[in-house]
Design a protein around this motif. Structure first.
Motif, short mmCIF file in Angstrom:
data_model
loop_
_atom_site.label_atom_id
_atom_site.label_comp_id
_atom_site.label_asym_id
_atom_site.label_seq_id
_atom_site.Cartn_x
_atom_site.Cartn_y
_atom_site.Cartn_z
N LEU A 45 0.81 -1.22 0.00
CA LEU A 45 0.00 0.00 0.00
C LEU A 45 0.84 1.27 0.00
CD1 LEU A 45 -2.89 -0.86 2.46
CD2 LEU A 45 -3.00 -0.68 0.00
N LEU A 46 1.94 1.23 0.73
CA LEU A 46 2.73 2.46 0.88
C LEU A 46 3.19 3.05 -0.45
CD1 LEU A 46 4.77 1.76 4.10
CD2 LEU A 46 3.19 3.62 3.73
N PRO A 47 3.83 2.25 -1.31
CA PRO A 47 4.25 2.86 -2.58
C PRO A 47 3.09 3.29 -3.45
CG PRO A 47 5.15 0.64 -2.35
CD PRO A 47 4.22 0.84 -1.23
N LEU A 48 1.98 2.54 -3.38
CA LEU A 48 0.81 2.91 -4.18
C LEU A 48 0.26 4.26 -3.74
CD1 LEU A 48 -1.18 -0.44 -4.52
CD2 LEU A 48 -0.05 0.84 -6.32
N ILE A 49 0.17 4.43 -2.43
CA ILE A 49 -0.35 5.69 -1.91
C ILE A 49 0.62 6.83 -2.22
CG2 ILE A 49 -0.91 6.95 0.21
CD1 ILE A 49 -2.08 4.41 1.30
N THR A 50 1.90 6.55 -2.05
CA THR A 50 2.90 7.59 -2.33
C THR A 50 2.80 8.04 -3.77
OG1 THR A 50 4.34 6.44 -0.80
CG2 THR A 50 5.36 8.11 -2.16
N LEU A 51 2.74 7.06 -4.66
CA LEU A 51 2.69 7.37 -6.09
C LEU A 51 1.41 8.16 -6.40
CD1 LEU A 51 4.34 6.71 -8.66
CD2 LEU A 51 2.71 4.90 -9.08
N SER A 52 0.30 7.70 -5.85
CA SER A 52 -0.98 8.37 -6.11
C SER A 52 -0.94 9.80 -5.59
CB SER A 52 -2.11 7.63 -5.41
OG SER A 52 -2.00 6.28 -5.62
N ALA A 53 -0.37 9.99 -4.40
CA ALA A 53 -0.31 11.32 -3.81
C ALA A 53 0.52 12.25 -4.69
CB ALA A 53 0.28 11.26 -2.41
N LEU A 54 1.63 11.75 -5.20
CA LEU A 54 2.49 12.60 -6.02
C LEU A 54 1.85 12.89 -7.38
CD1 LEU A 54 6.03 11.24 -5.15
CD2 LEU A 54 4.97 13.37 -4.44
N VAL A 55 1.18 11.88 -7.94
CA VAL A 55 0.48 12.11 -9.22
C VAL A 55 -0.62 13.16 -9.01
CG1 VAL A 55 -1.09 11.04 -10.90
CG2 VAL A 55 1.00 9.86 -10.24
N GLY A 56 -1.36 13.02 -7.89
CA GLY A 56 -2.42 13.99 -7.56
C GLY A 56 -1.85 15.39 -7.40
N LEU A 57 -0.69 15.49 -6.77
CA LEU A 57 -0.05 16.78 -6.55
C LEU A 57 0.30 17.45 -7.88
CD1 LEU A 57 1.51 18.74 -4.57
CD2 LEU A 57 3.47 17.32 -5.00
N PHE A 58 0.94 16.68 -8.77
CA PHE A 58 1.36 17.26 -10.05
C PHE A 58 0.14 17.58 -10.92
CE2 PHE A 58 5.45 15.23 -8.92
CZ PHE A 58 6.19 16.39 -8.90
N PHE A 59 -0.89 16.75 -10.84
CA PHE A 59 -2.09 17.01 -11.62
C PHE A 59 -2.75 18.32 -11.15
CE2 PHE A 59 -6.68 16.58 -12.32
CZ PHE A 59 -6.68 16.48 -13.70
N THR A 60 -2.81 18.50 -9.83
CA THR A 60 -3.40 19.71 -9.27
C THR A 60 -2.65 20.95 -9.75
OG1 THR A 60 -3.98 18.43 -7.33
CG2 THR A 60 -4.07 20.81 -7.10
N LEU A 61 -1.32 20.89 -9.66
CA LEU A 61 -0.52 22.04 -10.08
C LEU A 61 -0.70 22.30 -11.58
CD1 LEU A 61 2.75 21.36 -8.05
CD2 LEU A 61 1.02 23.11 -7.61
N PHE A 62 -0.79 21.23 -12.35
CA PHE A 62 -0.98 21.37 -13.79
C PHE A 62 -2.32 22.02 -14.12
CE2 PHE A 62 -2.47 19.34 -17.82
CZ PHE A 62 -1.59 20.00 -18.68
N GLN A 63 -3.37 21.59 -13.41
CA GLN A 63 -4.71 22.15 -13.61
C GLN A 63 -4.72 23.64 -13.27
OE1 GLN A 63 -6.68 20.44 -15.67
NE2 GLN A 63 -8.48 20.65 -14.38
#
Lengths: 108, 412
Positions: free
Chosen positions: B169-187
């Protein structure tokens, strides 16, 4: 550094100040006035109007006269009247310039 | 009155998708009545009205909106339903299309910065710190991942502990959190550009919106499982996965039931306090509870009262109780060997260990038997107490058992 004062007015800004020229109005009254005057051509949403009124108040173009039933009533200040007249004259000049050129082009 | 509720995550960044979903609900005869901010749940009730319109406006999630603003919106036909993240949901009952709340994209963008960006900044910062921390933590298990998916799956399904679940779970959550972060900044960048040109907030395509919602649900679920699994692993270490699953299920039911009946954030406080009280009670009572459990083997005298210790060539102390993964000690042929020491083991756990291609080693003085499995983990029995040492660094080929035994003996 102080924020630069409004030099030119956008269309919604112009109509908001115009709506307050004759009498104090509250936000929704302003919206209705603009809608009627422009036959729905210019639309100012509640959120946009609120932001612009706050900015006008900060720039002292309008004054808060009273609050009744949660509605704030505003009137135009002397500075606001000056701004409105300046904009009116600017638009008139634009119109004159445009008319001059377009009439010249349309006459054979 | 018939009611239902739906979760609306990311109302801020996917406003078009959120409004689309609300309109679909309205077409089916559901009208939103209130919002539970804790889980972004919108509550609906049956309606016959078909003239419903919705709007999402930026707001400060922590502060009350100016009553004059609410009044102005109400005069214009927009009535607040509740706060969805950093937006305020409004509803209008009118036959024609009502005037939108925001008609100037640049002013709307400024409102976002005034009202919502501060909250978003904090969230982004939390995401970043969380992501970095998780990467730091998961890097300790790089050797587990580097041995391939099959090995990892074998660990996941054969282990009696929750460690592999956490590793998954840890890497999945980490990856998701970082993808979410970059997507937010991009939006936000896209929006700024659009607003400067007088265009509204860029909308997501329906499939993008669906993907966004799905990923959000998955992250939420993983996060929830992770937190509870972590809690359960800390408190009930060594107890079967089934028991932990039962704890998680009960807590999930409590949370979901509470969320349905909590209209405002303030009303959530008793729920938070209840959870805190529960965790505190379990923290205090877990040892007697664990002792009362059937099949429990009394702990070894050396490690009486504690479930895990840090092995760092020093005697364990009370303060180390509850540390999640045991630390390191020098091992033969390597500078670091990771151990996870259990002071006791349930019969089920021992059985699973023994089934996992285990071979018996030469008996050691003072120990009735010693086993080592293919994965390099060891189980040592002394009297009726069992010690399990999980070797987490699999790259070390030399048996670490003699060092570990020497180290264990040095406690006594």
């Amino acid at each position: 550094m102080a924020r630069k004062k409004l030099e030119t007015l956008t269309e919604p800004m112009y109509y908001i100040l115009l709506s307050l020229y004759e009498e104090p109005r509250h936000g929704y009254g302003i919206m209705q006035y603009i809608n009627q005057m422009t036959n729905g051509r210019v639309i100012v949403g509640a959120g946009t109007l609120y932001a612009l009124l706050a900015r006008f108040e900060e720039e002292q173009l309008i004054l808060l006269t009273r609050t009744s039933e949660g509605r704030k009533y505003y009137t135009l200040s002397e500075t606001g009247k000056e701004s409105l007249l300046t904009e009116f004259n600017r638009l008139n000049r634009q119109l004159d310039d445009g008319a001059q050129v377009l009439k010249r082009r349309s006459t054979p | 009155m018939k009611t239902t509720c739906r979760r609306f995550p990311n109302a801020g960044l996917d406003r078009t998708g959120t409004l689309r979903r609300l309109e679909k609900m309205a077409q089916k005869g559901w009208e939103p009545t209130r919002v539970s901010p804790l889980f972004d749940l919108v509550h609906f009730q049956r309606t016959t009205s078909r003239d419903l319109h919705f709007s999402l406006d930026w707001t400060d999630p922590e502060r009350q909106e100016d009553p004059a603003y609410i009044k102005l919106c109400a005069d214009a036909g927009w009535h607040p339903v509740g706060k969805l993240g950093s937006t305020q949901l409004y509803i209008a009952h009118s036959q024609g299309e009502p005037i939108p709340i925001q008609t100037d994209p640049m002013l709307e963008y400024q409102r976002f910065y005034q009202k919502s960006f501060r909250g978003l900044q904090t969230a982004l910062l939390c995401y970043l710190v969380f992501g970095l921390n998780l990467f730091r933590f998961t890097s300790r298990f790089s050797s587990d991942f580097s041995r391939g998916g099959l090995y990892f799956l074998e660990r996941l399904f054969s282990s009696s502990t929750l460690e592999p679940l956490l590793l998954l779970l840890l890497p999945l959550i980490t990856l998701s959190a970082l993808v979410g972060l970059f997507f937010t900044l991009f939006q936000l960048y896209r929006w700024k550009k659009a607003a400067q040109n007088g265009h509204p907030f860029p909308s997501l395509l329906p499939w993008q919106s669906q993907l966004w919602i799905l990923s959000n649900h998955m992250i939420g679920f993983m996060f929830f499982v992770l937190i509870l699994a972590w809690l359960a692993d800390c408190l009930f270490n060594g107890i079967s996965l089934l028991f932990c699953a039962a704890v998680i299920l009960v807590l999930t039911l409590i949370a979901s039931t509470a969320a349905k009946h909590l209209p405002q954030v303030k009303a959530c406080y008793p729920f938070f306090w209840s959870i805190a009280a529960f965790v505190l009670a379990i923290s205090i009572l877990h040892y007697p509870i664990r002792t009362l459990l059937p099949y429990r083997i009394p702990p070894d005298t050396i490690t009486e009262g504690y479930s895990k210790y840090q092995m760092s060539n020093e005697k364990p102390t009370d303060t180390l109780w509850g540390s999640f993964i045991a630390s390191d000690c020098p091992g033969p042929g390597s500078s670091r060997v990771f151990y996870d020491v259990y002071a006791w083991s349930s019969p089920a756990m021992t059985q699973r260990f023994l089934q996992n291609r285990t071979r018996e080693m030469t008996a050691l003085p003072g120990y009735s038997s010693v086993w080592e499995n293919d994965l390099g983990d060891c189980l040592i029995a002394r009297g009726n107490a069992y010690l399990i040492l999980w070797r987490l660094d699999k790259d070390i080929r030399t048996s670490f058992l003699p060092t570990a035994i020497t180290w264990l003996e040095s406690w006594a």
